[in-house]
Design a protein around this motif. Structure first.
Motif, short mmCIF file in Angstrom:
data_model
loop_
_atom_site.label_atom_id
_atom_site.label_comp_id
_atom_site.label_asym_id
_atom_site.label_seq_id
_atom_site.Cartn_x
_atom_site.Cartn_y
_atom_site.Cartn_z
N TRP A 85 58.75 2.44 70.88
CA TRP A 85 59.04 1.54 69.76
C TRP A 85 58.05 0.38 69.73
CZ3 TRP A 85 64.72 1.76 71.65
CH2 TRP A 85 65.32 2.93 71.17
N LEU A 113 52.71 -3.68 58.01
CA LEU A 113 53.29 -3.44 56.70
C LEU A 113 54.25 -4.56 56.34
CD1 LEU A 113 54.19 0.36 57.08
CD2 LEU A 113 52.18 -0.60 55.94
N LEU A 169 63.18 -1.97 64.54
CA LEU A 169 62.31 -2.64 63.59
C LEU A 169 63.05 -3.74 62.83
CD1 LEU A 169 59.40 -2.51 62.57
CD2 LEU A 169 60.16 -0.89 60.82
N TRP A 172 62.06 -7.81 62.70
CA TRP A 172 61.78 -8.59 61.49
C TRP A 172 62.73 -9.77 61.30
CZ3 TRP A 172 57.23 -8.44 59.79
CH2 TRP A 172 56.50 -7.26 59.64
N PHE A 198 53.49 -0.60 62.40
CA PHE A 198 54.51 -0.99 61.44
C PHE A 198 54.54 -2.49 61.16
CE2 PHE A 198 55.85 3.26 62.10
CZ PHE A 198 56.65 3.59 61.02
N LYS A 199 54.10 -3.31 62.08
CA LYS A 199 54.12 -4.75 61.81
C LYS A 199 53.01 -5.16 60.85
CE LYS A 199 51.36 -6.47 65.74
NZ LYS A 199 51.40 -7.37 66.92
N SER A 241 58.04 -1.32 55.74
CA SER A 241 58.06 -0.74 57.09
C SER A 241 59.42 -0.14 57.42
CB SER A 241 57.68 -1.79 58.13
OG SER A 241 58.67 -2.80 58.23
N LEU A 273 54.85 1.72 68.34
CA LEU A 273 54.94 1.91 66.90
C LEU A 273 54.79 0.59 66.14
CD1 LEU A 273 57.86 4.52 66.68
CD2 LEU A 273 55.48 4.89 66.02
N LEU A 274 55.15 -0.50 66.79
CA LEU A 274 55.00 -1.80 66.16
C LEU A 274 53.54 -2.12 65.82
CD1 LEU A 274 57.38 -4.34 67.97
CD2 LEU A 274 57.55 -3.43 65.64
N VAL A 316 59.82 3.17 55.49
CA VAL A 316 59.05 4.25 56.12
C VAL A 316 59.74 4.70 57.41
CG1 VAL A 316 56.87 4.84 57.25
CG2 VAL A 316 56.87 3.51 55.12
N ALA A 317 60.24 3.75 58.21
CA ALA A 317 60.91 4.08 59.46
C ALA A 317 62.16 4.93 59.20
CB ALA A 317 61.28 2.81 60.22
#
Length: 329
Positions: free
Chosen positions: A116, A126, A165, A169, A123-124, A131, A119-120, A134-135
């Motif tokens: 995870w 976006l 995620l 955020w 994804f971070k 994000s 993946l950040l 998409v996740a």
């Protein structure tokens, strides 16, 4: 800075529920009440735990973060994978010998937690809403891929990633909005409604909440994506509802919130022993209360200073506490 007691209190409750859920799991088929309680707990306890993990991942990207993370998560994973294999062999568990990347017990969480964070990196970059969308799409899609399952913890990594995620955020002031009186009132209705729904739908496959199987294995190949979306909604509501009632003030248990990784990694040795030798029998609600007491004792014992000192070299790969103990003598 002083730690926010709310988050430590939440972690204490959640790790207790992890242990309690594992303690009562062997008895869910023989009791509608235990099945309801078990399923109810599983609707939120891991999503909430993963959400908190994401909340505390905001420092990701700092110098040396990935190396420290690998040391904190991957090295203990390899160590405990070998230890659990040996332990399972000793207690006569049939599936003691597995591939190194087929996680024993609850060790999947270490691989997924590392993944995870990785993946950040993507994804971070976006926008938050994009994000998360998409996740969620990834989490829904992997269920259609039969090849993705327990190995490498791939299924759980993608399915649970939206909770991580979301935690990443959100800010503290967003989480504290759960403490509003109106939210707490609604949360009670949500928790009761879900519990009643589970009780009157006993055929619910708990595999949906474990997130390690494909839709084919769960018996819903065509509409599995819709079912997973409903699980996302239910788990998010349940996690928020439970967190709304977490105390914000420090108490005698708050300190244990700093030690949940120890409980998580070590409690399997105790639970698997209970299961291997049928230590407990459940025939009444009082027995379930007794198992809750046993679960609390496990959490307290594995959070104790002696256990921390002895297991720190394996879990944190350093001997700070042990050196302090030696110097004190």
């Amino acid at each position: 800075m002083e730690r926010n007691a709310f988050f430590d209190n939440a972690k204490v409750l959640l790790i207790f529920l992890v242990v309690f859920g594992h303690v009562i799991q062997p008895y869910i088929d023989g009791s509608a009440g235990i099945h309801t309680l078990y399923t109810w707990i599983y609707t939120f306890h891991m999503p909430a735990f993963i959400f908190l993990s994401g909340f505390f991942a905001k420092g990701f990207g700092n110098k040396g973060y990935i190396i420290n993370l690998a040391k904190k998560l991957l090295l203990p994973y390899v160590i405990f994978q070998l230890i659990y294999s040996s332990y399972y062999y000793l207690i006569g568990k049939s599936n003691w010998l597995t591939d190194i990347f087929y996680p024993h017990w609850s060790l999947w969480f270490l691989i997924s937690l590392f993944s995870w964070h990785m993946l950040l990196i993507l994804f971070k970059r976006l926008p938050a809403y994009a994000s998360l969308l998409v996740a969620i799409l990834f989490g829904i899609t992997v269920g259609y891929l039969a090849a993705i399952g327990h190995s490498f913890s791939l299924s759980r990594t993608f399915v649970f990633f939206p909770y991580f995620l979301l935690g990443y955020w959100l800010k503290e002031e967003h989480v504290m909005m759960l403490k509003r009186k109106s939210v707490k009132i609604v949360s009670v209705m949500v928790m009761v409604f879900i519990a009643v729904g589970i009780y009157f739908a006993p055929d619910i496959n708990t595999g949906w909440l474990l997130a390690s199987k494909s839709y084919f294995d769960l018996g819903m190949t065509e509409f599995g994506g819709v079912a997973r979306l409903l699980v996302y909604a239910t788990s998010t509501l349940m996690a928020a509802s439970v967190l709304a009632w977490i105390p914000t003030k420090r108490n005698s248990m708050t300190k244990l919130g700093e030690r949940t990784l120890y409980v998580y990694l070590l409690h399997g040795f105790i639970i698997q022993y209970f299961r291997a030798y049928d230590i407990f029998q459940v025939s009444s609600p009082l027995d379930v209360i007794g198992l809750a007491g046993v679960s609390l004792l496990i959490v307290l014992a594995l959070s104790s200073k002696p256990v921390l000192v002895m297991s720190q070299p394996l879990i944190e790969c350093n001997m700070t506490n042990m050196k302090k103990m030696v110097k004190s003598y």
